[in-house]
Motif scaffolding. Sequence first.
Motif, mmCIF file in Angstrom:
data_model
loop_
_atom_site.group_PDB
_atom_site.id
_atom_site.type_symbol
_atom_site.label_atom_id
_atom_site.label_comp_id
_atom_site.label_asym_id
_atom_site.label_seq_id
_atom_site.Cartn_x
_atom_site.Cartn_y
_atom_site.Cartn_z
ATOM 1 N N LEU A 101 -0.261 4.113 -2.005
ATOM 2 C CA LEU A 101 1.228 4.255 -2.848
ATOM 3 C C LEU A 101 2.043 5.010 -2.506
ATOM 4 C CD1 LEU A 101 2.608 4.523 -5.782
ATOM 5 C CD2 LEU A 101 0.161 5.842 -6.573
ATOM 6 N N HIS A 102 1.305 6.262 -1.732
ATOM 7 C CA HIS A 102 1.460 7.823 -1.292
ATOM 8 C C HIS A 102 1.975 7.920 0.131
ATOM 9 C CE1 HIS A 102 -0.757 9.745 -4.261
ATOM 10 N NE2 HIS A 102 -1.591 9.265 -3.919
ATOM 11 N N THR A 103 2.092 6.624 0.134
ATOM 12 C CA THR A 103 2.404 6.403 1.811
ATOM 13 C C THR A 103 3.518 5.719 2.294
ATOM 14 O OG1 THR A 103 0.983 4.779 2.458
ATOM 15 C CG2 THR A 103 0.842 7.292 3.790
ATOM 16 N N ASP A 104 4.018 4.097 1.101
ATOM 17 C CA ASP A 104 4.615 3.688 0.618
ATOM 18 C C ASP A 104 5.771 3.975 -0.146
ATOM 19 O OD1 ASP A 104 3.316 1.754 2.691
ATOM 20 O OD2 ASP A 104 2.544 1.244 1.559
ATOM 21 N N THR A 105 5.502 4.702 -1.306
ATOM 22 C CA THR A 105 6.200 5.118 -2.085
ATOM 23 C C THR A 105 6.671 6.795 -2.109
ATOM 24 O OG1 THR A 105 5.358 3.365 -3.522
ATOM 25 C CG2 THR A 105 6.706 4.918 -4.723
ATOM 26 N N HIS A 106 6.469 7.313 -1.584
ATOM 27 C CA HIS A 106 5.535 8.853 -1.652
ATOM 28 C C HIS A 106 6.291 9.486 -1.036
ATOM 29 C CE1 HIS A 106 3.054 8.055 -6.080
ATOM 30 N NE2 HIS A 106 4.106 8.137 -6.417
ATOM 31 N N GLY A 107 6.463 8.874 0.634
ATOM 32 C CA GLY A 107 6.590 9.079 1.723
ATOM 33 C C GLY A 107 5.765 10.798 2.432
ATOM 34 N N TYR A 108 4.267 9.972 2.187
ATOM 35 C CA TYR A 108 3.664 10.609 2.145
ATOM 36 C C TYR A 108 3.153 10.455 4.218
ATOM 37 C CZ TYR A 108 2.546 13.939 -1.585
ATOM 38 O OH TYR A 108 2.660 15.060 -2.547
ATOM 39 N N THR A 109 2.134 11.132 5.003
ATOM 40 C CA THR A 109 2.148 10.252 6.543
ATOM 41 C C THR A 109 0.509 10.456 5.835
ATOM 42 O OG1 THR A 109 4.191 11.624 7.579
ATOM 43 C CG2 THR A 109 1.923 11.144 8.819
ATOM 44 N N GLU A 110 -0.273 9.362 6.490
ATOM 45 C CA GLU A 110 -1.811 9.104 6.438
ATOM 46 C C GLU A 110 -2.075 9.711 7.371
ATOM 47 O OE1 GLU A 110 -5.182 5.936 5.752
ATOM 48 O OE2 GLU A 110 -2.473 5.076 5.988
ATOM 49 N N ILE A 111 -3.042 10.913 7.000
ATOM 50 C CA ILE A 111 -3.895 11.339 8.873
ATOM 51 C C ILE A 111 -4.894 11.247 8.975
ATOM 52 C CG2 ILE A 111 -4.756 13.163 9.517
ATOM 53 C CD1 ILE A 111 -1.407 12.546 9.417
#
Length: 429
Positions: free
Chosen positions: A184-194
């Motif tokens: 949700l956070h990467t695909d929809t909200h634009g966060y980069t996963e670390i």
Amino acid sequence: MHDIRWIRDNPEAFDAALAARGREPLAASLLALDDARKAAVSTLQAAQERRNAASREIGQAMGQKDMARADALKAEVAALKDRMAEAEVTEKAASADLIAALEVIPNLPLADVPVGPDETANVERHRFGTPRVIDGAKEHFELGEALGQMDFEVAAKLSGARFVLLKKHLARMERALAQFMLDLHTDTHGYTEINPPVLVKDAAPYGTGQLPKAAEDMFVTREGLWLTPTAEVTLTNMVAQEIVAEDVLPLRLTAATQCFRSEAGAAGRDTRGMLRQHQFLKVELVSITAPEQSLDEHERMLACAEEVLKRLDLHYRVVTLCTGDMGFSARKTYDIEVWLPGQKAYREISSCSVCGDFQARRMNARYRPKATDNKQPAPQFVHTLNGSGTAVGRALIAVMETYQQDGGAIAVPAVLQPYMGGLTRIEKA
């Protein structure tokens, strides 16, 4: 970390903000420490200037064959070197005293933060949904143990109190929750996963404010590495000692990590179940912004965390924490409190904070503003924000208690079913 120059220019405002935090006034004592540091610096500079001048005069005296004067100047230079060494020691000690005093002072609250001593003064902001009424609702540990998929006895045998061992479908549901949140956070909200390390050197928790104040609530290895209490530590410190370009801001980072806390101040609280554990899984959100972006980013981060609970269809409320309940590094904090039908209570599942440049000063994290009129502005401190997006273990608790069925089964929320291999219901084998 606070800017002593700002304190010198605004001593009354500084003390008033500390009073809202329930702290005694400190501006006068801090300025006295800074005066001592400045005096040591002035002494050192004066000695350096005189040494340089005397060195030049030695050459002149030698050129004039005035050996007596040259010898006297040489003796003066030697004495000045000793005085400079003493002044350097004094200056370092004075600077260390000032830093030691500043580093344990919490951040100053924003003007719109409610003033109060503890959680009783927090102010509710809004709610989502309505509490589910479940006759004879059980708590998560009752449900999990009855299913045979939540084992505290084996965890205690392995590790002691405040640990849990999840099995089968509950283990998979915890993993599913973390994957759902990250997607949700990467695909929809634009966060980069670390995927960061969970062992860090002193500088990392110092930069985000856990050290030195919260050392007792952290675990440390024999080698002196700290187990991170939250991925805020690693994600925020990715920009420590860096100068980033303004056009890459805001940086939005997310990670799912195991977190470790000693819970030193929680003796006797939440001893049953997995609400308060020494080790727990959490999805963290961190934003690095320019100063003018940070307040809008705070609202955005809150909305991103809320979306997790909305999609899980969990009832919750959002509260603005008062000055006495905020964390050390925060200027303003929103807590999301999810409703637990088994406990018949709201419990924190996310905490979203804006920290201004407080952490950036500790980390020396800056950005370079864009040039204007062919002039390159000097680097400025970034603003940092962090929030839970969300605490995975507490989300598991909320799902279990909210979706409990007659007979002790757990319905799987629709958004989690693709992560659970299509499973719609967790039942005892």
